[in-house]
Design a protein around this motif. Structure first.
Motif, PDB file in Angstrom:
ATOM      1  N   MET A 186      47.426  51.303  51.300  1.00  0.00           N
ATOM      2  CA  MET A 186      47.159  49.862  51.314  1.00  0.00           C
ATOM      3  C   MET A 186      48.373  49.050  50.875  1.00  0.00           C
ATOM      4  N   GLU A 187      48.235  47.770  51.049  1.00  0.00           N
ATOM      5  CA  GLU A 187      49.248  46.813  50.622  1.00  0.00           C
ATOM      6  C   GLU A 187      49.533  46.983  49.129  1.00  0.00           C
ATOM      7  N   LEU A 188      50.793  47.020  48.774  1.00  0.00           N
ATOM      8  CA  LEU A 188      51.190  47.112  47.370  1.00  0.00           C
ATOM      9  C   LEU A 188      51.303  45.702  46.797  1.00  0.00           C
ATOM     10  N   VAL A 189      50.444  45.389  45.837  1.00  0.00           N
ATOM     11  CA  VAL A 189      50.449  44.085  45.186  1.00  0.00           C
ATOM     12  C   VAL A 189      50.910  44.280  43.748  1.00  0.00           C
ATOM     13  N   GLU A 190      52.094  43.791  43.430  1.00  0.00           N
ATOM     14  CA  GLU A 190      52.633  43.955  42.085  1.00  0.00           C
ATOM     15  C   GLU A 190      52.331  42.695  41.282  1.00  0.00           C
ATOM     16  N   ALA A 191      51.174  42.712  40.661  1.00  0.00           N
ATOM     17  CA  ALA A 191      50.697  41.558  39.891  1.00  0.00           C
ATOM     18  C   ALA A 191      49.655  42.057  38.906  1.00  0.00           C
ATOM     19  N   PRO A 192      49.444  41.314  37.828  1.00  0.00           N
ATOM     20  CA  PRO A 192      48.412  41.721  36.865  1.00  0.00           C
ATOM     21  C   PRO A 192      47.026  41.497  37.445  1.00  0.00           C
ATOM     22  N   THR A 193      46.071  42.216  36.919  1.00  0.00           N
ATOM     23  CA  THR A 193      44.687  41.964  37.307  1.00  0.00           C
ATOM     24  C   THR A 193      44.153  40.769  36.527  1.00  0.00           C
ATOM     25  N   LEU A 194      43.052  40.225  36.989  1.00  0.00           N
ATOM     26  CA  LEU A 194      42.403  39.135  36.264  1.00  0.00           C
ATOM     27  C   LEU A 194      42.027  39.581  34.856  1.00  0.00           C
ATOM     28  N   ALA A 195      41.609  40.822  34.710  1.00  0.00           N
ATOM     29  CA  ALA A 195      41.280  41.343  33.378  1.00  0.00           C
ATOM     30  C   ALA A 195      42.501  41.295  32.471  1.00  0.00           C
ATOM     31  N   ASP A 196      43.683  41.655  33.005  1.00  0.00           N
ATOM     32  CA  ASP A 196      44.918  41.603  32.216  1.00  0.00           C
ATOM     33  C   ASP A 196      45.256  40.173  31.812  1.00  0.00           C
ATOM     34  N   VAL A 197      45.142  39.251  32.770  1.00  0.00           N
ATOM     35  CA  VAL A 197      45.496  37.858  32.503  1.00  0.00           C
ATOM     36  C   VAL A 197      44.633  37.285  31.385  1.00  0.00           C
ATOM     37  N   VAL A 198      43.333  37.535  31.463  1.00  0.00           N
ATOM     38  CA  VAL A 198      42.423  36.992  30.452  1.00  0.00           C
ATOM     39  C   VAL A 198      42.650  37.661  29.100  1.00  0.00           C
ATOM     40  N   GLN A 199      42.896  38.966  29.112  1.00  0.00           N
ATOM     41  CA  GLN A 199      43.115  39.663  27.850  1.00  0.00           C
ATOM     42  C   GLN A 199      44.345  39.144  27.120  1.00  0.00           C
ATOM     43  N   VAL A 200      45.390  38.847  27.869  1.00  0.00           N
ATOM     44  CA  VAL A 200      46.642  38.406  27.246  1.00  0.00           C
ATOM     45  C   VAL A 200      46.631  36.919  26.930  1.00  0.00           C
ATOM     46  N   ASN A 201      46.108  36.111  27.842  1.00  0.00           N
ATOM     47  CA  ASN A 201      46.222  34.665  27.708  1.00  0.00           C
ATOM     48  C   ASN A 201      44.939  33.951  27.322  1.00  0.00           C
ATOM     49  N   GLY A 202      43.824  34.644  27.337  1.00  0.00           N
ATOM     50  CA  GLY A 202      42.567  34.013  26.982  1.00  0.00           C
ATOM     51  C   GLY A 202      41.887  33.373  28.178  1.00  0.00           C
ATOM     52  N   PRO A 203      40.827  32.614  27.946  1.00  0.00           N
ATOM     53  CA  PRO A 203      40.055  32.009  29.035  1.00  0.00           C
ATOM     54  C   PRO A 203      40.908  31.120  29.923  1.00  0.00           C
ATOM     55  N   LEU A 204      40.573  31.094  31.211  1.00  0.00           N
ATOM     56  CA  LEU A 204      41.295  30.252  32.154  1.00  0.00           C
ATOM     57  C   LEU A 204      40.700  28.850  32.190  1.00  0.00           C
ATOM     58  N   PRO A 205      41.508  27.832  32.420  1.00  0.00           N
ATOM     59  CA  PRO A 205      40.986  26.474  32.615  1.00  0.00           C
ATOM     60  C   PRO A 205      40.070  26.412  33.836  1.00  0.00           C
ATOM     61  N   ALA A 206      39.160  25.471  33.807  1.00  0.00           N
ATOM     62  CA  ALA A 206      38.155  25.358  34.874  1.00  0.00           C
ATOM     63  C   ALA A 206      38.793  25.213  36.249  1.00  0.00           C
ATOM     64  N   ALA A 207      39.870  24.437  36.359  1.00  0.00           N
ATOM     65  CA  ALA A 207      40.502  24.211  37.664  1.00  0.00           C
ATOM     66  C   ALA A 207      40.966  25.518  38.283  1.00  0.00           C
ATOM     67  N   GLN A 208      41.482  26.421  37.474  1.00  0.00           N
ATOM     68  CA  GLN A 208      41.955  27.701  37.987  1.00  0.00           C
ATOM     69  C   GLN A 208      40.796  28.588  38.413  1.00  0.00           C
ATOM     70  N   VAL A 209      39.722  28.552  37.640  1.00  0.00           N
ATOM     71  CA  VAL A 209      38.562  29.372  37.965  1.00  0.00           C
ATOM     72  C   VAL A 209      37.898  28.862  39.252  1.00  0.00           C
ATOM     73  N   ILE A 210      37.873  27.556  39.433  1.00  0.00           N
ATOM     74  CA  ILE A 210      37.325  26.992  40.673  1.00  0.00           C
ATOM     75  C   ILE A 210      38.104  27.505  41.879  1.00  0.00           C
ATOM     76  N   GLU A 211      39.426  27.452  41.808  1.00  0.00           N
ATOM     77  CA  GLU A 211      40.242  27.914  42.929  1.00  0.00           C
ATOM     78  C   GLU A 211      40.095  29.420  43.125  1.00  0.00           C
ATOM     79  N   LEU A 212      40.038  30.152  42.028  1.00  0.00           N
ATOM     80  CA  LEU A 212      39.824  31.596  42.097  1.00  0.00           C
ATOM     81  C   LEU A 212      38.499  31.899  42.792  1.00  0.00           C
ATOM     82  N   GLY A 213      37.458  31.185  42.397  1.00  0.00           N
ATOM     83  CA  GLY A 213      36.143  31.390  42.991  1.00  0.00           C
ATOM     84  C   GLY A 213      36.136  31.091  44.481  1.00  0.00           C
ATOM     85  N   ARG A 214      36.813  30.022  44.885  1.00  0.00           N
ATOM     86  CA  ARG A 214      36.860  29.664  46.310  1.00  0.00           C
ATOM     87  C   ARG A 214      37.505  30.783  47.127  1.00  0.00           C
ATOM     88  N   ARG A 215      38.604  31.320  46.639  1.00  0.00           N
ATOM     89  CA  ARG A 215      39.311  32.364  47.380  1.00  0.00           C
ATOM     90  C   ARG A 215      38.480  33.642  47.460  1.00  0.00           C
TER      91      ARG A 215
END
Length: 508
Positions: A99-128
């Motif tokens: 499969m396609e190699l995606v070199e990026a953190p997972t959502l679990a990693d992002v939240v663990q390191v940076n904490g909860p995401l702002p609503a605007a980001q979660v809205i866009e994440l949900g849409r995608r």
């Protein structure tokens, strides 16, 4: 021969073209390798399928056969938010997905390191992610393991849903009959636990749990043991504390226990699309404003929280104003009572172009009687009770003293027609609109004592009868008995309990 050529020849090679370079991930269903496609000359990811220990050989064979077939099906999916499957290889009694190699953190990693995401980001994440699931479901493929660990978050804000290697065709019942539950328990829909039924609706439930994790910084049903987690999924109601409005409605609407009552992908997408331009409506409870964001989804991998990167964390500047969030925005929406319980408000809005006025303090609506969220409701004005407004009934015996901690208080009962007319059932939508306007009038009057420092944390829910609960017998609608009544219920929006009555003069 160069040293690099010798090193390449010493590594494992699949199908004569894929050279496994290094292990980059490991999970319950296999190992992921960074590899080189020597024919095209690009880096790829190769997942080596390794079923969990203890799976019987016959079941293992079914799993491997199905993974092979469905990975090939996933390879035909074309969506920018789905990790592309290039090839499937069966070699040496093992199955490999290229499969396609995606070199990026997972959502679990992002939240663990940076904490909860702002609503605007979660809205866009949900849409995608909704669009990605709609693409898969339209092709007859159910993902079965939507979770933060299977979502890659790219620096430019794009998201990629991966691990379709354990996806299942909707018409393949064989693993259901063998009894193997595939997926992560924390994000497993209730019907999968009770019936092992993996459907498009169960993927949407898992997406709801994933978006909850993103906005709250924790999984909604995570418990110390697997048994406790499964019990929580079947019995507990999670509370949102960091978002409100349409985003909260989507999350709680996707987490409805009963699949047939759950938001559809189209309904959830309509809500998120309509509010994408106004993400402040879904911001932290008690505020309506914009959050300062420097990157749509966070800094690049390996640079979490670096100066100049990342996104605004809790406590970042928020521009406040005093106007409450509209409870409903979007197309054919089903608005959930986001922080309080399991009811919903059906179609107060016809479409994004047909937005009707919704009372500013309306938190949601439920119905009682056959076909409703509540089996019954007959509390009096000024009475208090505890519990979610879903899956049960409330009678006078359910009341608790308002001086004690409670979840809600009834502040108004009303019958919409003259007491002796015996009018026909007007419809749930019409009853809800009528009751919502009346409840708003009382909620904002001097009959309700709203503490100045708590007013942004309080809302009301409308409770109306279903058609089966309605009577046209005028002899049964004399006085304010419990026939054909609608109720106004006051509660907090952050899931906390209330101590003491909020009514200055309760009356029926």
């Amino acid at each position: 021969m160069t040293d690099q050529d010798a090193s390449t020849r010493s590594r494992r090679r699949l199908a004569g073209r894929y050279v496994l370079m290094e292990e980059i991930g490991r999970g319950g269903m296999g190992v992921v390798w960074r590899a080189e496609d020597t024919v095209i000359g690009r880096n790829v990811a190769v997942k080596e399928l390794r079923p969990p220990e203890g799976v019987p050989q016959q079941e293992r064979g079914v799993l491997e056969e199905r993974v092979l077939r469905e990975a090939r099906s996933a390879g035909r999916l074309n969506d920018p938010s789905i990790v592309t499957v290039f090839d499937v290889v069966s070699e040496n009694a093992a199955t490999y997905i290229v499969m396609e190699l995606v070199e990026a953190p997972t959502l679990a990693d992002v939240v663990q390191v940076n904490g909860p995401l702002p609503a605007a980001q979660v809205i866009e994440l949900g849409r995608r992610l909704l669009h990605a699931l709609q693409t898969a479901h339209a092709a007859g493929i159910v993902h079965r393991d939507v979770k933060p660990g299977n979502i890659m978050v790219l620096p430019d804000g794009r998201a990629k849903l991966t691990d379709f290697g354990i996806a299942q065709a909707a018409d393949d019942p064989r693993l259901t009959t063998t009894g193997l539950l595939v997926g992560s328990a924390t994000y497993m829909a209730p019907e999968r636990i009770s019936e092992n039924a993996a459907t498009a609706a169960s993927d949407l439930w898992a997406l709801g749990a994933t978006l909850f994790h993103a906005v709250e910084g924790r999984a909604p049903f995570d418990r110390p043991t697997t048994a406790a987690t499964l019990h929580a999924i079947l019995n507990d109601v999670p509370y949102l504390t960091r978002c409100q409005g349409p985003l909260a409605s989507v999350i709680m609407g996707l987490l409805i226990t009963r699949p047939h009552a759950r938001l559809t992908a189209e309904q959830a997408a309509g809500l998120l699309d309509a509010t994408a331009a106004r993400p402040e409506l879904s911001g932290p409870l008690g505020t309506a404003g914009t959050q300062q964001v420097t990157s749509p989804m966070g800094p690049p991998p390996g640079h979490y929280g670096a100066a100049g990167g990342g996104y605004a964390m809790p406590g970042a500047r928020i521009e406040k104003n005093r106007r409450r969030w509209p409870a409903v925005v979007g197309a054919l929406v089903v608005v959930m009572l986001a922080s309080f319980g399991g009811g919903y408000l059906t179609r107060l809005v016809g479409s994004a172009d047909d937005v009707q006025d919704v009372p500013a303090h309306l938190g949601g609506a439920v119905a009682y009687g056959s076909g409703g969220e509540l089996t019954g409701f007959s509390l009096g004005a000024g009475e208090c009770a505890s519990g979610a407004l879903s899956g049960r009934g409330f009678t006078r015996e359910s009341a608790v003293p308002c001086e004690e901690d409670h979840d809600f208080e009834v502040f108004r009962r009303n019958r919409p027609f003259d007491l002796d007319t015996g009018a026909a059932y007007p419809g749930r939508e019409e009853l809800t609109r009528y009751a919502a306007g009346l409840c708003e009038l009382y909620f904002t009057s001097d009959r309700i004592d709203l503490p100045a420092d708590e007013s942004d944390n309080l809302a009301f829910t409308v409770i109306v009868p279903t058609e089966s609960e309605w009577t046209t017998d005028s002899e049964n609608t004399t006085g304010l008995n419990d026939e054909n009544l609608s109720y106004c219920v006051l509660h907090r929006t952050d899931g906390a309990t209330i101590t003491g009555s909020m009514l200055s003069s309760p009356e029926d």
